[in-house]
Scaffold this motif. Structure first.
Motif, PDB file in Angstrom:
ATOM      1  N   LEU A 231       0.828  -1.200   0.000  1.00 16.70           N
ATOM      2  CA  LEU A 231       0.000   0.000   0.000  1.00 16.70           C
ATOM      3  C   LEU A 231       0.864   1.252   0.000  1.00 16.70           C
ATOM      4  O   LEU A 231       1.826   1.361   0.757  1.00 16.70           O
ATOM      5  N   ALA A 232       0.494   2.216  -0.820  1.00 17.55           N
ATOM      6  CA  ALA A 232       1.243   3.469  -0.894  1.00 17.55           C
ATOM      7  C   ALA A 232       1.216   4.197   0.442  1.00 17.55           C
ATOM      8  O   ALA A 232       2.221   4.770   0.860  1.00 17.55           O
ATOM      9  N   ARG A 233       0.073   4.160   1.134  1.00 19.37           N
ATOM     10  CA  ARG A 233      -0.009   4.881   2.406  1.00 19.37           C
ATOM     11  C   ARG A 233       0.890   4.251   3.465  1.00 19.37           C
ATOM     12  O   ARG A 233       1.407   4.957   4.331  1.00 19.37           O
ATOM     13  N   ASN A 234       1.102   2.926   3.397  1.00 22.12           N
ATOM     14  CA  ASN A 234       1.996   2.292   4.363  1.00 22.12           C
ATOM     15  C   ASN A 234       3.450   2.653   4.081  1.00 22.12           C
ATOM     16  O   ASN A 234       4.230   2.895   5.007  1.00 22.12           O
ATOM     17  N   TYR A 235       3.823   2.692   2.798  1.00 21.31           N
ATOM     18  CA  TYR A 235       5.195   3.106   2.486  1.00 21.31           C
ATOM     19  C   TYR A 235       5.387   4.582   2.825  1.00 21.31           C
ATOM     20  O   TYR A 235       6.435   4.972   3.349  1.00 21.31           O
ATOM     21  N   GLN A 236       4.369   5.390   2.587  1.00 24.33           N
ATOM     22  CA  GLN A 236       4.461   6.808   2.919  1.00 24.33           C
ATOM     23  C   GLN A 236       4.598   6.996   4.425  1.00 24.33           C
ATOM     24  O   GLN A 236       5.343   7.860   4.888  1.00 24.33           O
ATOM     25  N   ALA A 237       3.885   6.183   5.205  1.00 25.71           N
ATOM     26  CA  ALA A 237       4.004   6.252   6.664  1.00 25.71           C
ATOM     27  C   ALA A 237       5.407   5.859   7.115  1.00 25.71           C
ATOM     28  O   ALA A 237       5.974   6.471   8.037  1.00 25.71           O
ATOM     29  N   MET A 238       6.004   4.864   6.456  1.00 31.53           N
ATOM     30  CA  MET A 238       7.359   4.437   6.804  1.00 31.53           C
ATOM     31  C   MET A 238       8.372   5.533   6.472  1.00 31.53           C
ATOM     32  O   MET A 238       9.306   5.783   7.246  1.00 31.53           O
ATOM     33  N   VAL A 239       8.188   6.203   5.328  1.00 33.67           N
ATOM     34  CA  VAL A 239       9.076   7.301   4.954  1.00 33.67           C
ATOM     35  C   VAL A 239       8.925   8.464   5.930  1.00 33.67           C
ATOM     36  O   VAL A 239       9.917   9.087   6.333  1.00 33.67           O
ATOM     37  N   ALA A 240       7.691   8.763   6.338  1.00 36.23           N
ATOM     38  CA  ALA A 240       7.458   9.828   7.314  1.00 36.23           C
ATOM     39  C   ALA A 240       8.161   9.518   8.631  1.00 36.23           C
ATOM     40  O   ALA A 240       8.730  10.416   9.272  1.00 36.23           O
ATOM     41  N   LEU A 241       8.143   8.253   9.035  1.00 41.16           N
ATOM     42  CA  LEU A 241       8.822   7.848  10.264  1.00 41.16           C
ATOM     43  C   LEU A 241      10.333   8.011  10.130  1.00 41.16           C
ATOM     44  O   LEU A 241      11.013   8.468  11.054  1.00 41.16           O
ATOM     45  N   ALA A 242      10.877   7.656   8.953  1.00 46.22           N
ATOM     46  CA  ALA A 242      12.315   7.802   8.715  1.00 46.22           C
ATOM     47  C   ALA A 242      12.726   9.273   8.764  1.00 46.22           C
ATOM     48  O   ALA A 242      13.752   9.629   9.358  1.00 46.22           O
ATOM     49  N   PHE A 243      11.942  10.148   8.152  1.00 41.26           N
ATOM     50  CA  PHE A 243      12.241  11.582   8.197  1.00 41.26           C
ATOM     51  C   PHE A 243      12.088  12.133   9.621  1.00 41.26           C
ATOM     52  O   PHE A 243      12.825  13.040  10.023  1.00 41.26           O
ATOM     53  N   SER A 244      11.147  11.591  10.368  1.00 41.53           N
ATOM     54  CA  SER A 244      10.974  12.022  11.760  1.00 41.53           C
ATOM     55  C   SER A 244      12.205  11.694  12.598  1.00 41.53           C
ATOM     56  O   SER A 244      12.583  12.462  13.488  1.00 41.53           O
ATOM     57  N   MET A 245      12.842  10.553  12.299  1.00 41.36           N
ATOM     58  CA  MET A 245      14.055  10.181  13.027  1.00 41.36           C
ATOM     59  C   MET A 245      15.183  11.181  12.764  1.00 41.36           C
ATOM     60  O   MET A 245      16.058  11.365  13.609  1.00 41.36           O
ATOM     61  N   MET A 246      15.165  11.840  11.605  1.00 41.42           N
ATOM     62  CA  MET A 246      16.148  12.877  11.339  1.00 41.42           C
ATOM     63  C   MET A 246      15.925  14.096  12.212  1.00 41.42           C
ATOM     64  O   MET A 246      16.866  14.806  12.568  1.00 41.42           O
ATOM     65  N   TRP A 247      14.662  14.358  12.559  1.00 42.20           N
ATOM     66  CA  TRP A 247      14.331  15.555  13.338  1.00 42.20           C
ATOM     67  C   TRP A 247      14.547  15.386  14.843  1.00 42.20           C
ATOM     68  O   TRP A 247      14.726  16.377  15.555  1.00 42.20           O
TER      69      TRP A 247
END
Length: 253
Positions: A231-247
């Motif tokens: 699902l695109a929304r699941n991959y998008q959620a995973m990418v959002a989590l990865a970017f959050s780890m940068m912050w």
């Protein structure tokens, strides 16, 4: 015990943000659930192979799928990225290989997977701030041209002095869009453009590597560098989590 990614400080911050969304009940086991999601993001293993120390794999996946559907990961990223420096924006896109197992769904029309000479791919479109930290991102099929997402990446920008991008964003329409928002576009023109590049601030353009560094930062996680989520929304959620780890280091010191 598998390696963990959350410290007490980072979990305290993330838990408060998660509960502020109003979409999650406060439960102590959520910390290990999130650690299990982060383990899967870091290693790229199938959900069934997430170590038992984090809890039952099925429970971890169900919660991740639920949080994805509720937009919890997106809310975390939105909250953390509110600390961004708006002086300079850099935008770019990066292609991600889609694993064969994520391309087997019946209706793949809206699942952000495209076909090209490289096979099945997804593309992450990203805008970063002056410090190279992610501000906004979008997901599309790998065949989609970067310029298609140029305006949407910058929609709502304010107080920005400069927006820099590579030749893939060479468009007078996009340049005018940027100027109308009070910013200066630093986008080189293609070699066949008669206008030339005499007006380009090359010193600023060289800083465009900041957005490429952001892609390198999240692609160290195997579930980001290769897309396994159907699902695109699941991959998008995973990418959002990865970017959050940068912050997180910006918030907890």
């Amino acid at each position: 015990m598998p390696r963990l990614m959350l410290t007490d400080k980072t979990w305290d911050l993330l838990s408060r943000v998660m509960y502020l969304t109003g979409r999650i009940y406060k439960k102590p086991e959520h910390r290990m659930t999130l650690e299990g999601i982060l383990y899967r993001m870091r290693t790229g293993v199938p959900w069934r192979d997430v170590p038992q120390e984090f809890g039952r794999w099925s429970k971890i996946f169900r919660r991740f799928n639920l949080w994805s559907r509720k937009g919890v990961m997106a809310e975390i990223f939105k909250f953390l990225s509110s600390l961004h420096d708006p002086d300079w924006f850099f935008i770019d896109g990066s292609i991600v290989k889609a694993h064969q197992d994520c391309t087997t769904i019946r209706n793949s029309q809206n699942e952000a997977i495209g076909s090209s000479r490289g096979g099945k791919t997804t593309k992450i479109h990203l805008a970063v701030d002056s410090g190279g930290l992610p501000i906004h991102f979008e997901i599309s099929g790998g065949h989609v041209n970067d310029i298609i997402h140029g305006e949407s990446l910058l929609d709502g920008i304010s107080g920005t002095a400069i927006v820099a991008a590579d030749k893939g964003y060479d468009s007078e329409t996009l340049r005018e869009f940027i100027r109308c928002r009070g910013a200066k576009p630093v986008i080189p023109r293609r070699s066949n453009n008669k206008t030339g590049n005499h007006d380009i601030d090359w010193s600023m353009y060289r800083l465009r590597h900041l957005v490429e560094n952001a892609f390198l930062n999240i692609k160290k996680y195997r579930a980001i560098s290769t897309r396994y989520d159907k699902l695109a929304r699941n991959y998008q959620a995973m990418v959002a989590l990865a970017f959050s780890m940068m912050w997180l280091p910006m918030w907890v010191g």
